[in-house]
Design an enzyme around this catalytic site. Structure first.
Site, PDB file in Angstrom:
ATOM      1  N   LYS A   1       0.863  -1.194   0.000  1.00 41.35           N
ATOM      2  CA  LYS A   1       0.000   0.000   0.000  1.00 41.35           C
ATOM      3  C   LYS A   1       0.889   1.231   0.000  1.00 41.35           C
ATOM      4  CE  LYS A   1      -2.696   1.160   3.686  1.00 41.35           C
ATOM      5  NZ  LYS A   1      -3.969   1.362   4.388  1.00 41.35           N
TER       6      LYS A   1
HETATM    7  C1  5RP Z   1      -3.401   3.802   8.804  1.00 43.58           C
HETATM    8  C2  5RP Z   1      -3.539   3.118   7.523  1.00 43.58           C
HETATM    9  C3  5RP Z   1      -4.806   3.313   6.790  1.00 43.58           C
HETATM   10  O1  5RP Z   1      -5.364   2.052   6.609  1.00 43.58           O
HETATM   11  C4  5RP Z   1      -4.525   3.959   5.466  1.00 43.58           C
HETATM   12  O2  5RP Z   1      -3.919   5.196   5.663  1.00 43.58           O
HETATM   13  C5  5RP Z   1      -5.770   4.050   4.582  1.00 43.58           C
HETATM   14  O3  5RP Z   1      -6.641   4.940   5.074  1.00 43.58           O
HETATM   15  P1  5RP Z   1      -6.854   6.385   4.440  1.00 43.58           P
HETATM   16  O4  5RP Z   1      -7.467   6.169   3.081  1.00 43.58           O
HETATM   17  O5  5RP Z   1      -7.769   7.072   5.383  1.00 43.58           O
HETATM   18  O6  5RP Z   1      -5.500   7.049   4.300  1.00 43.58           O
HETATM   19  O7  5RP Z   1      -2.687   2.396   7.079  1.00 43.58           O
HETATM   20  O8  5RP Z   1      -2.086   3.782   9.152  1.00 43.58           O
END
Ligand code: 5RP
Length: 295
Positions: A203
């Site tokens: 991610k």
């Molecule tokens: C928190 C995360 C969240 O899952 C990630 O940031 C996704 O959420 P958003 O779309 O609100 O950024 O990893 O650390």
């Protein structure tokens, strides 16, 4: 015992039909074992190769985030529209009914809060508990360039080793420190390090300039986080650009659950991710659904 007498003799072996050996649909994932692939095929839709993950694990370091004060009320209506749920084991056990069959990605690192240095994390879930919870992947934060960079990388490689033993993929979550530039160069570095060290998917954040070089240089699937809440049309544009430039979907939180109409927004995001709908058309869908719902 099956009856051994009077068996039908004519057997059909289709000797002229070679057995099919299918390749696996997901980028870089063909060499994994069956269980690992099966879990990935639950997270990523085999038809589109993409996923809409709904992220609501924010409480693991920042407590009751806006929109997540009551997950039973705000998130449960979104669950039917998500391909995958990303959350902590605490919320999974306390709020999500076990009858929900969506694949679960459990937040598996932790140990810091917004009051302290965020990169000071450890693995915070035992692999046995992840198995007990029947999860499809474990998510570990990696802080490239952060104060505890090495510790966070080793958390991830430990999780990869543990997960590989049982066929559970590891999602590396690239976290960017406040002092670091959020550009393609940084994300190429961060995502590539995670992939080289064994993460099964990653991610990261979308960047306007050169995002396609981030996905091209990363040998495993990338999903984008949504980041801070922005107007709905802008969030849909971001998701659209990301998938058109090689991302395998989104892991989106605030831009869905903090939207004025979260149930409409997640469906609009789905249209962009799975149907290649343009952001403008998806926004029209968002507005139509929002009006139908009366909010
Ligand atoms: C928190 C995360 C969240 O899952 C990630 O940031 C996704 O959420 P958003 O779309 O609100 O950024 O990893 O650390």
């Amino acid at each position: 015992m099956p009856d051994a007498e009077g068996l039908k003799e004519a057997k059909q072996f289709y000797t002229d039909v070679p057995q099919k050996t299918e390749g696996f649909f997901l980028k870089g994932s063909n060499a994994y074992d069956w269980g690992m692939k099966n879990r990935l095929a639950r997270i990523f839709n085999p038809e589109t190769g993409r996923t809409v993950m709904l992220a609501f694990d924010h409480g693991y370091f920042q407590g009751p985030t806006t929109g997540l004060e009551r997950i039973d009320i705000s998130i449960m209506p979104l669950v039917p529209y998500a391909d995958t749920l990303m959350l902590t084991r605490g919320i999974l056990r306390t709020i999500i009914p076990p009858s929900v069959t969506k694949p679960i990605v459990v937040r598996a690192s932790g140990g810091s809060s917004i009051l302290k240095e965020l990169s000071n994390e450890e693995i915070a879930v035992d692999i046995e508990d992840a198995i007990r919870l029947n999860v499809c992947a474990m998510a570990v934060q990696v802080f490239i360039g952060g104060e505890f960079e090495k510790q966070s990388i080793i958390n991830m490689t430990r999780m990869v080793d543990l997960g590989t033993r049982y066929g559970i993929p590891t999602l590396a979550v690239t976290a960017v420190g406040k002092q670091m530039a959020r550009d393609a160069r940084y994300f190429r570095l961060a995502t590539r390090i995670c992939a080289e060290l064994g993460a099964h998917y990653i991610k990261t954040y979308y960047v306007e300039d050169g995002f396609e070089t981030v996905t091209a240089a990363c040998p495993v699937p990338i999903v984008i986080a949504g980041g801070k809440k922005i107007p709905e049309l802008d969030a849909l544009k971001m998701a659209y650009n990301a998938v058109q430039q090689g991302a395998s979907g989104v892991d989106m939180g605030r831009n869905i659950f903090q939207s004025e109409a979260p149930v409409a927004m997640i469906q609009a995001v789905r249209a962009v991710v799975h149907e290649n709908e343009t952001p403008e058309k998806a926004y029209e869908l968002y507005q139509t659904l929002k009006n139908e719902m009366g909010k």
